[in-house]
Design a protein around this motif. Structure first.
Motif, mmCIF file in Angstrom:
data_model
loop_
_atom_site.group_PDB
_atom_site.id
_atom_site.type_symbol
_atom_site.label_atom_id
_atom_site.label_comp_id
_atom_site.label_asym_id
_atom_site.label_seq_id
_atom_site.Cartn_x
_atom_site.Cartn_y
_atom_site.Cartn_z
ATOM 1 N N ARG A 42 -1.312 -9.323 -5.033
ATOM 2 C CA ARG A 42 -2.266 -9.848 -4.040
ATOM 3 C C ARG A 42 -3.406 -8.858 -3.836
ATOM 4 O O ARG A 42 -3.195 -7.702 -3.489
ATOM 5 C CB ARG A 42 -1.557 -10.106 -2.707
ATOM 6 N N ASP A 43 -4.611 -9.335 -4.107
ATOM 7 C CA ASP A 43 -5.840 -8.585 -3.870
ATOM 8 C C ASP A 43 -6.173 -8.776 -2.387
ATOM 9 O O ASP A 43 -6.678 -9.824 -1.980
ATOM 10 C CB ASP A 43 -6.943 -9.148 -4.777
ATOM 11 N N THR A 44 -5.856 -7.767 -1.579
ATOM 12 C CA THR A 44 -5.989 -7.949 -0.126
ATOM 13 C C THR A 44 -7.435 -8.069 0.348
ATOM 14 O O THR A 44 -7.703 -8.842 1.274
ATOM 15 C CB THR A 44 -5.264 -6.819 0.636
ATOM 16 N N PRO A 45 -8.415 -7.358 -0.222
ATOM 17 C CA PRO A 45 -9.789 -7.558 0.261
ATOM 18 C C PRO A 45 -10.295 -8.982 0.029
ATOM 19 O O PRO A 45 -10.969 -9.565 0.879
ATOM 20 C CB PRO A 45 -10.603 -6.543 -0.545
ATOM 21 N N ARG A 46 -9.971 -9.561 -1.119
ATOM 22 C CA ARG A 46 -10.481 -10.897 -1.450
ATOM 23 C C ARG A 46 -9.534 -12.020 -1.021
ATOM 24 O O ARG A 46 -9.880 -13.194 -1.103
ATOM 25 C CB ARG A 46 -10.736 -11.002 -2.955
ATOM 26 N N LYS A 47 -8.303 -11.645 -0.634
ATOM 27 C CA LYS A 47 -7.269 -12.622 -0.277
ATOM 28 C C LYS A 47 -7.013 -13.609 -1.411
ATOM 29 O O LYS A 47 -6.990 -14.832 -1.235
ATOM 30 C CB LYS A 47 -7.637 -13.370 1.008
ATOM 31 N N CYS A 76 16.754 10.375 -8.480
ATOM 32 C CA CYS A 76 16.089 9.142 -8.011
ATOM 33 C C CYS A 76 15.211 9.393 -6.797
ATOM 34 O O CYS A 76 15.548 10.193 -5.927
ATOM 35 C CB CYS A 76 17.120 8.080 -7.616
ATOM 36 N N ALA A 77 14.104 8.678 -6.757
ATOM 37 C CA ALA A 77 13.321 8.479 -5.537
ATOM 38 C C ALA A 77 13.238 6.976 -5.343
ATOM 39 O O ALA A 77 13.312 6.216 -6.317
ATOM 40 C CB ALA A 77 11.932 9.077 -5.689
ATOM 41 N N THR A 78 13.121 6.549 -4.100
ATOM 42 C CA THR A 78 13.060 5.106 -3.849
ATOM 43 C C THR A 78 11.749 4.731 -3.166
ATOM 44 O O THR A 78 11.190 5.503 -2.391
ATOM 45 C CB THR A 78 14.231 4.621 -2.976
ATOM 46 N N PHE A 79 11.296 3.523 -3.476
ATOM 47 C CA PHE A 79 10.120 2.949 -2.819
ATOM 48 C C PHE A 79 10.488 1.535 -2.401
ATOM 49 O O PHE A 79 10.738 0.666 -3.251
ATOM 50 C CB PHE A 79 8.916 2.935 -3.757
ATOM 51 N N LEU A 80 10.569 1.300 -1.091
ATOM 52 C CA LEU A 80 11.002 0.010 -0.565
ATOM 53 C C LEU A 80 9.878 -0.762 0.133
ATOM 54 O O LEU A 80 10.118 -1.805 0.721
ATOM 55 C CB LEU A 80 12.154 0.205 0.436
ATOM 56 N N GLY A 81 8.658 -0.264 0.041
ATOM 57 C CA GLY A 81 7.548 -0.854 0.790
ATOM 58 C C GLY A 81 6.883 -2.010 0.083
ATOM 59 O O GLY A 81 5.667 -1.998 -0.142
ATOM 60 N N VAL A 82 7.670 -3.039 -0.265
ATOM 61 C CA VAL A 82 7.148 -4.178 -1.012
ATOM 62 C C VAL A 82 7.241 -5.439 -0.160
ATOM 63 O O VAL A 82 8.296 -5.750 0.388
ATOM 64 C CB VAL A 82 7.925 -4.392 -2.330
ATOM 65 N N SER A 83 6.145 -6.186 -0.066
ATOM 66 C CA SER A 83 6.096 -7.444 0.684
ATOM 67 C C SER A 83 6.495 -8.615 -0.197
ATOM 68 O O SER A 83 6.623 -8.491 -1.413
ATOM 69 C CB SER A 83 4.678 -7.691 1.211
ATOM 70 N N GLU A 84 6.626 -9.794 0.443
ATOM 71 C CA GLU A 84 7.006 -10.994 -0.304
ATOM 72 C C GLU A 84 5.982 -11.332 -1.382
ATOM 73 O O GLU A 84 6.340 -11.734 -2.490
ATOM 74 C CB GLU A 84 7.163 -12.172 0.664
ATOM 75 N N ASN A 85 4.713 -11.181 -1.076
ATOM 76 C CA ASN A 85 3.651 -11.294 -2.076
ATOM 77 C C ASN A 85 3.089 -9.880 -2.265
ATOM 78 O O ASN A 85 2.279 -9.431 -1.447
ATOM 79 C CB ASN A 85 2.550 -12.249 -1.605
ATOM 80 N N PRO A 86 3.538 -9.154 -3.299
ATOM 81 C CA PRO A 86 3.204 -7.721 -3.387
ATOM 82 C C PRO A 86 1.704 -7.468 -3.398
ATOM 83 O O PRO A 86 0.952 -8.139 -4.096
ATOM 84 C CB PRO A 86 3.857 -7.281 -4.702
#
Length: 398
Positions: free
Chosen positions: A155-160, A64-74
């Protein structure tokens, strides 16, 4: 619309019941996994769920590898970071543990590692040419239903803005729906995700793409959630009520994944994209106003929703034909009683604020409405709505 027009129904293999999360390793092994990327978030990890699933994988000899870097609105950036971890670690499968955010992020990672490019390249319907690596989902909330749906919301961060990626390729290989994982959820998250699930069911039932199959799941979800949610909120440790909520959420997901949604989600996605507001709470605030606006476009549909939520008692009948209640009362009475019932539910759940108390201003409403107008969920709303009407709905919810 002809109820018996051709309709496709997609769903993953799923296992429902106490202890389902403990089967993650077995199902990953059955899918041929040798090294999994486990996608989760910090809160789920702190509750112990991520490590519990990792143990089941290691017990089956799966690294296993883990990825925990997820926000409430990914975010799109998080998807791309996760895809780099997948490649760098030499993974061949994905296990998502958490609510809708980790599961949607996991879907995005799978899309990118299988197809290349950037996750924003795949916005829209059926835009994914190659299937993703095997995906096992272990939901820890009863609300998003991402574990059984063909949606990924990023979530498209450039366009919000929040983009919808809709494809059969997004349907997980296996969903392990274990009500026990939801016992660690605090009251506010339980309430928000529960009302999110109710919104899924109501919008799927009223959708202009509904079918007899989706109707069956949607109505059962509305009935179940209408009682189970407040049983849970009265006692967060009630295992039976947690199980009924998990079942209601799963049924709602099977309905909306195939019937799609409506204006509540279009409006909520706009709020989440532009202002990064919590999705479930936005749905809870907006649902009564959208249902009231939509009612005349699908009165028989909303009568059934009212019946499923027990509105008959407020109208002096038991809901059966000829006995008063939603099947016999005038449209305006049913509409107003249903509006009142949905408003009461959100207040009882603890969401008695308006959008203004989340920081939304009147000056932002036109832009929010413009963004909502482009959301694909609006295409299946039972009433056609223009930007002016969407702005008015936001104003009502302020």
């Amino acid at each position: 619309m002809n109820d018996y027009e051709l309709r496709k129904f997609v769903a993953p293999e799923f296992v429902f019941g106490y202890g389902a999360a403990g089967l993650a390793g077995r199902h990953a092994r059955n899918l041929g996994a040798s090294r999994c990327l486990v996608v989760s978030d910090q809160g789920v990890a702190a509750a112990g769920h991520t490590e519990a699933v990792v143990r089941t994988l290691r017990d089956e000899g799966i690294a296993c590898a883990t990825f925990l870097g997820v926000s409430e609105n990914p975010r799109d950036t998080e998807v791309m970071q996760g895809s780099e971890v997948f490649r760098a670690e030499g993974c061949d499968a994905i296990v998502a543990v958490g609510g809708g955010s980790p599961m949607d992020c996991a879907k995005g990672i799978g899309i990118v590692v299988a197809n290349g490019g950037h996750i924003l390249d795949y916005e829209g319907v059926d835009a994914i040419p190659k299937p993703m690596p095997p995906l096992v989902c272990v939901p820890t909330t009863a609300g998003s239903s991402a574990d059984v749906s063909q949606f990924a919301i990023i979530r498209d961060t450039p366009r919000k803005v929040k983009i919808a990626i809709v494809s059969k390729a997004n349907v997980p290989d296996v969903a392990l729906v274990d009500p026990l994982t939801t016992l660690t959820k605090p009251r506010d998250l339980t309430a928000a995700t529960g009302l999110d699930a109710l919104t899924h069911a109501v919008e799927a039932y009223a959708s202009n793409a509904h079918s007899p199959v989706t109707d069956m799941f949607a109505l059962e979800a509305i009935r179940g959630i209408g009682t189970a949610l407040f049983d849970v909120l009265d006692d967060l440790h009630d295992r039976d009520a947690r199980a009924r909520m998990a079942l209601g959420s799963m049924n709602a997901g099977l309905a909306f994944s195939n019937a799609i949604l409506g204006a509540v989600h279009a409006l909520s996605h706009s709020l989440g994209g532009l202002l990064d507001l919590p999705h479930g709470e936005c749905n809870a605030l907006l649902l009564p106003f959208v249902v009231r606006r939509n009612f005349t476009a699908a009165p028989q549909r909303y009568r059934r929703v009212a019946e499923a939520l027990g509105v008959a008692k407020a109208l002096g009948g038991d809901g059966t034909p000829g006995a008063g209640g939603p099947l016999a009362a005038p449209d305006d009475e049913v509409r107003d009683a249903l509006f009142a019932r949905l408003g009461d539910m959100r207040r009882r759940a603890g969401f008695d604020k308006g959008l203004a108390q989340y920081g939304v201003t009147r000056g932002q409403l036109a832009e929010l409405a413009r963004l909502a107008l482009d959301d694909p969920c609006l295409s299946t709303n039972p009433a056609p709505l223009d930007a002016r009407e969407l702005e008015a709905l936001y104003a009502e919810a302020l």
